[in-house]
Structures are given as C-alpha cells and as structure tokens.
Motif scaffolding. Structure first.
Motif, PDB file in Angstrom:
ATOM      1  N   ARG A 111     -13.085  13.100  -5.149  1.00  0.00           N
ATOM      2  CA  ARG A 111     -13.375  14.371  -4.467  1.00  0.00           C
ATOM      3  C   ARG A 111     -13.920  14.132  -3.063  1.00  0.00           C
ATOM      4  O   ARG A 111     -13.692  14.933  -2.153  1.00  0.00           O
ATOM      5  N   ALA A 112     -14.632  13.009  -2.889  1.00  0.00           N
ATOM      6  CA  ALA A 112     -15.190  12.685  -1.580  1.00  0.00           C
ATOM      7  C   ALA A 112     -14.159  12.078  -0.637  1.00  0.00           C
ATOM      8  O   ALA A 112     -14.493  11.709   0.491  1.00  0.00           O
ATOM      9  N   GLY A 113     -12.917  11.950  -1.114  1.00  0.00           N
ATOM     10  CA  GLY A 113     -11.849  11.504  -0.227  1.00  0.00           C
ATOM     11  C   GLY A 113     -11.620  10.005  -0.204  1.00  0.00           C
ATOM     12  O   GLY A 113     -11.014   9.492   0.742  1.00  0.00           O
ATOM     13  N   ILE A 114     -12.068   9.284  -1.223  1.00  0.00           N
ATOM     14  CA  ILE A 114     -11.843   7.848  -1.292  1.00  0.00           C
ATOM     15  C   ILE A 114     -10.609   7.585  -2.154  1.00  0.00           C
ATOM     16  O   ILE A 114     -10.607   7.868  -3.354  1.00  0.00           O
ATOM     17  N   PRO A 115      -9.528   7.041  -1.568  1.00  0.00           N
ATOM     18  CA  PRO A 115      -8.313   6.779  -2.355  1.00  0.00           C
ATOM     19  C   PRO A 115      -8.517   5.598  -3.293  1.00  0.00           C
ATOM     20  O   PRO A 115      -9.310   4.685  -3.015  1.00  0.00           O
ATOM     21  N   ASN A 116      -7.782   5.608  -4.392  1.00  0.00           N
ATOM     22  CA  ASN A 116      -7.900   4.524  -5.381  1.00  0.00           C
ATOM     23  C   ASN A 116      -9.367   4.247  -5.697  1.00  0.00           C
ATOM     24  O   ASN A 116      -9.854   3.109  -5.614  1.00  0.00           O
ATOM     25  N   ALA A 117     -10.082   5.301  -6.055  1.00  0.00           N
ATOM     26  CA  ALA A 117     -11.541   5.234  -6.203  1.00  0.00           C
ATOM     27  C   ALA A 117     -11.978   4.155  -7.174  1.00  0.00           C
ATOM     28  O   ALA A 117     -13.021   3.520  -6.992  1.00  0.00           O
ATOM     29  N   GLU A 118     -11.191   3.902  -8.207  1.00  0.00           N
ATOM     30  CA  GLU A 118     -11.592   2.934  -9.223  1.00  0.00           C
ATOM     31  C   GLU A 118     -11.762   1.538  -8.637  1.00  0.00           C
ATOM     32  O   GLU A 118     -12.584   0.745  -9.112  1.00  0.00           O
ATOM     33  N   THR A 119     -11.007   1.226  -7.577  1.00  0.00           N
ATOM     34  CA  THR A 119     -11.086  -0.115  -6.983  1.00  0.00           C
ATOM     35  C   THR A 119     -12.344  -0.306  -6.149  1.00  0.00           C
ATOM     36  O   THR A 119     -12.632  -1.436  -5.722  1.00  0.00           O
ATOM     37  N   TYR A 120     -13.105   0.755  -5.916  1.00  0.00           N
ATOM     38  CA  TYR A 120     -14.322   0.662  -5.111  1.00  0.00           C
ATOM     39  C   TYR A 120     -15.580   0.486  -5.955  1.00  0.00           C
ATOM     40  O   TYR A 120     -16.655   0.233  -5.425  1.00  0.00           O
ATOM     41  N   LEU A 121     -15.475   0.644  -7.253  1.00  0.00           N
ATOM     42  CA  LEU A 121     -16.668   0.682  -8.095  1.00  0.00           C
ATOM     43  C   LEU A 121     -17.519  -0.578  -7.998  1.00  0.00           C
ATOM     44  O   LEU A 121     -18.749  -0.502  -8.057  1.00  0.00           O
ATOM     45  N   ASP A 122     -16.893  -1.727  -7.846  1.00  0.00           N
ATOM     46  CA  ASP A 122     -17.640  -2.992  -7.843  1.00  0.00           C
ATOM     47  C   ASP A 122     -17.913  -3.516  -6.440  1.00  0.00           C
ATOM     48  O   ASP A 122     -18.392  -4.645  -6.280  1.00  0.00           O
ATOM     49  N   ARG A 123     -17.631  -2.734  -5.428  1.00  0.00           N
ATOM     50  CA  ARG A 123     -17.902  -3.163  -4.060  1.00  0.00           C
ATOM     51  C   ARG A 123     -19.351  -2.850  -3.685  1.00  0.00           C
ATOM     52  O   ARG A 123     -19.962  -1.927  -4.228  1.00  0.00           O
ATOM     53  N   TYR A 124     -19.852  -3.601  -2.718  1.00  0.00           N
ATOM     54  CA  TYR A 124     -21.201  -3.387  -2.213  1.00  0.00           C
ATOM     55  C   TYR A 124     -21.137  -2.681  -0.856  1.00  0.00           C
ATOM     56  O   TYR A 124     -20.100  -2.736  -0.171  1.00  0.00           O
ATOM     57  N   PRO A 125     -22.218  -2.003  -0.458  1.00  0.00           N
ATOM     58  CA  PRO A 125     -22.204  -1.252   0.811  1.00  0.00           C
ATOM     59  C   PRO A 125     -21.752  -2.075   2.019  1.00  0.00           C
ATOM     60  O   PRO A 125     -21.056  -1.548   2.895  1.00  0.00           O
ATOM     61  N   HIS A 126     -22.120  -3.358   2.087  1.00  0.00           N
ATOM     62  CA  HIS A 126     -21.751  -4.149   3.269  1.00  0.00           C
ATOM     63  C   HIS A 126     -20.248  -4.414   3.347  1.00  0.00           C
ATOM     64  O   HIS A 126     -19.746  -4.855   4.381  1.00  0.00           O
ATOM     65  N   GLU A 127     -19.516  -4.120   2.269  1.00  0.00           N
ATOM     66  CA  GLU A 127     -18.070  -4.319   2.265  1.00  0.00           C
ATOM     67  C   GLU A 127     -17.312  -3.075   2.714  1.00  0.00           C
ATOM     68  O   GLU A 127     -16.073  -3.103   2.768  1.00  0.00           O
ATOM     69  N   LEU A 128     -18.034  -2.016   3.050  1.00  0.00           N
ATOM     70  CA  LEU A 128     -17.397  -0.751   3.403  1.00  0.00           C
ATOM     71  C   LEU A 128     -17.602  -0.413   4.876  1.00  0.00           C
ATOM     72  O   LEU A 128     -18.559  -0.857   5.509  1.00  0.00           O
TER      73      LEU A 128
END
Length: 329
Positions: A111-128
């Motif tokens: 809903r917040a506009g992140i595509p393929n949201a499932e692939t972001y679950l294990d990322r850390y803030p510094h990777e974004l």
C-alpha cells in the motif's frame, strides 16, 4: 500553542504551514499523545486522548499515527524492514500469529508503494534509498489501518525527483478515506495536494480555508508575506515584495494585542489592544469557510501577491493566480 482549534475529517488532507518555531510540530506531537497539553482536548472519532487511560487510550493511539520528518532517524538501523513495520502490530497485539503479521506487513508495504514488498522484509535501513525509507515509515504508520495520519514534513528530506511519488501516495491514502494532517513549509505542495490550508504563527492559527481562498486571496499580512517569499522566475524585479522584519516572538514574552503586530506592516494602534480571533470572511459552509485572525481583515484588499500555482494534483482543474500586472499564470 494557545487557543488552537483544528478539525480534520475522513478523506481530507489539511496542510499546516508557517515559519519554524510557530508550533506545527508541537501540534503533531500533542495530537498523538507524545506531548501532554496543559489544557484542551484531542478527540479522535469523539474519544478524548488527553483524558483516556489504559485500554481506552491504547485504542485511541491505534487510530492515530505519526510519520516523522526524517526517515533516517525514525527507523532503527538494527531492525529489518519487516521488524520495523511489524512493531506496531506487536505493541497493539494485532495479527495474532507470526504468519498473519507477516501478511499484514507485506500488505502495508505494498500500500505504501513498495513493489515486490516481500523481498524487502529482510533488508536493513542502510540498504534502502531515501524514498524507500520514507515509504517504509509510511507502511509502519498505516499497518494498523488508522483513522488519522499525521505527517511532519514527510518529503523535506527527499530529493525533488522522489517527492511527487510520496505526495501522490498521500493523495491516494486521503482518497481511500484517511484523515491526514500534513505539516509542510512548501506552499506549492499545500496548494496542489491539500483540501484545506491552515497558517500558524506563534502558536495560533491566523488564517484557514481552502487552498483557493488562502493562497489565491490571502488576507492576513503574514500569509501574504509567506506567499511573496515563494521563488518565481517570472516575477518582475521592479515589483517590490513585502519583507518581514524581525523574528517570531518569544512565546514566554508575547507582545500585547496581536502576536504578529511587531512585524506587521499594516499594524495600527488598535492592534496593540486587541488579540484577534479567527473570524469568517466567506458565507461558505462552516467546514470550508475562509477564516482570518486580523482586526483589519474586512478592510484589506484581497488582491494576492500571487506566486503559487494552484493546480490540484490528479485534477485537470487549474485555478489561475494573478501575477504582477494582473497577468494570470
């Protein structure tokens, strides 16, 4: 803040504008219970957050969420994206099982506009990127499906290229029924995305109404000065712009009468004796009325300094603003 009264309805975006130190962020913090007001109420769907305790207070806090100005500071660098967005669910005991919470987190990220949201679950803030961080912060705010969203300068830390996408997201959330209070210094953003604009000065509202009323026909001298400060490459250099002298007053040592009086180019003797309250200028519906706190409001010419393009985002309707010499832009 003193004598401040605002209402935000479902499906409405209200933009609060004003100089730094005027009370915008204090309003946001008090609205979500992070600052306890000395007096007054904060009502969400009729329930008063200030007086509520225990489970009642927890329920109200679930209904109103805050998006901070700086996503780099708002997100814990030790937590993954999935943990950041899931934290409100854990605090409010929503979702039950871990798989159910995971599904809610993915839904909020989408809903917040992140595509393929499932692939972001294990990322850390510094990777974004900055835009992705802000969308994660928005996902954490909407994962509980709140009634009210308060955004404190949500795009001030983003590049211009990223702002439009985030602002379009806010417009979509507004259209989905959320009540949104957005604090911003950007009058162009307020003109394009807000349903109403509230101008704050020294802890009070000095002008409020639709963008067309406040930004096309500003009445308060402070609002006019804010508009005159908006950069405009088409403005004639031969036309003088109002420049406010001095600084906002010390809130512990306020001037007598009107708080804006020491800086106002139109101040007169009566301004030192009268502390103005918001008065309605237009015969419109009360909810949409153009209100101004100035004892000379009904005397002043409503001709605007006119530098803010009033084209609503997502709309083909354009409200022209008179430019220098009367030429509409």
């Amino acid at each position: 803040m003193d004598g401040l009264s605002m209402t935000v309805r479902g499906g409405e975006l209200v933009a609060v504008v004003g100089e730094s130190g005027c009370g915008k962020t204090s309003t946001a913090l008090a609205s979500v219970g992070l600052v306890r007001p000395a007096a007054g109420t904060v009502r969400v769907a009729g329930a008063d957050l200030v007086q509520a305790r225990g489970r009642g207070r927890r329920g109200i806090l679930r209904s109103i969420q805050l998006i901070c100005q700086d996503p780099y500071e708002a997100l814990d660098p030790r937590c993954t994206v999935g943990e950041v967005v899931a934290e409100p669910l854990l605090v409010h005991r929503v979702g039950g099982s871990a798989p159910a919470r995971r599904a809610l987190v993915i839904e909020a990220l989408a809903r917040a506009g992140i595509p393929n949201a499932e692939t972001y679950l294990d990322r850390y803030p510094h990777e974004l990127s900055g835009g992705q961080l802000q969308r994660v912060a928005i996902a954490a705010a909407i994962v509980l499906h709140p009634l009210v969203l308060i955004a404190d300068e949500p795009v001030s830390m983003l590049d211009v290229s990223l702002r439009a996408g985030v602002l379009r997201l806010f417009a979509d959330l507004r259209d989905a029924g959320l009540a949104i209070l957005m604090i911003t210094h950007d009058l162009v953003t307020a003109a394009q995305y807000a349903d109403r604009v509230a101008v704050m000065y020294a802890g009070r509202l000095v002008e409020e109404g639709s963008p067309e009323a406040v930004l096309r026909s500003p009445t308060h001298p402070y609002t006019r000065a804010l508009l005159a400060a908006v950069p405009n490459p088409d403005r004639s250099r031969d036309v003088a712009r109002p420049i406010l002298p001095g600084e906002p007053p010390d809130l512990l040592d306020l001037p007598s009468g009107c708080r804006f009086r020491p800086r106002c180019p139109l101040a007169q003797e009566s301004c030192a004796q009268t502390d103005p309250t918001l008065e309605t200028l237009t015969p419109e519906r009360v909810a949409d009325a153009h209100r101004v706190a100035c004892i000379r409001a009904f005397e002043l010419d409503h001709a605007p300094p006119g530098d803010v393009p009033l084209t609503r985002a997502g709309s083909s309707v354009e409200v022209p603003v008179a430019q220098d010499g009367g030429r509409p832009d």
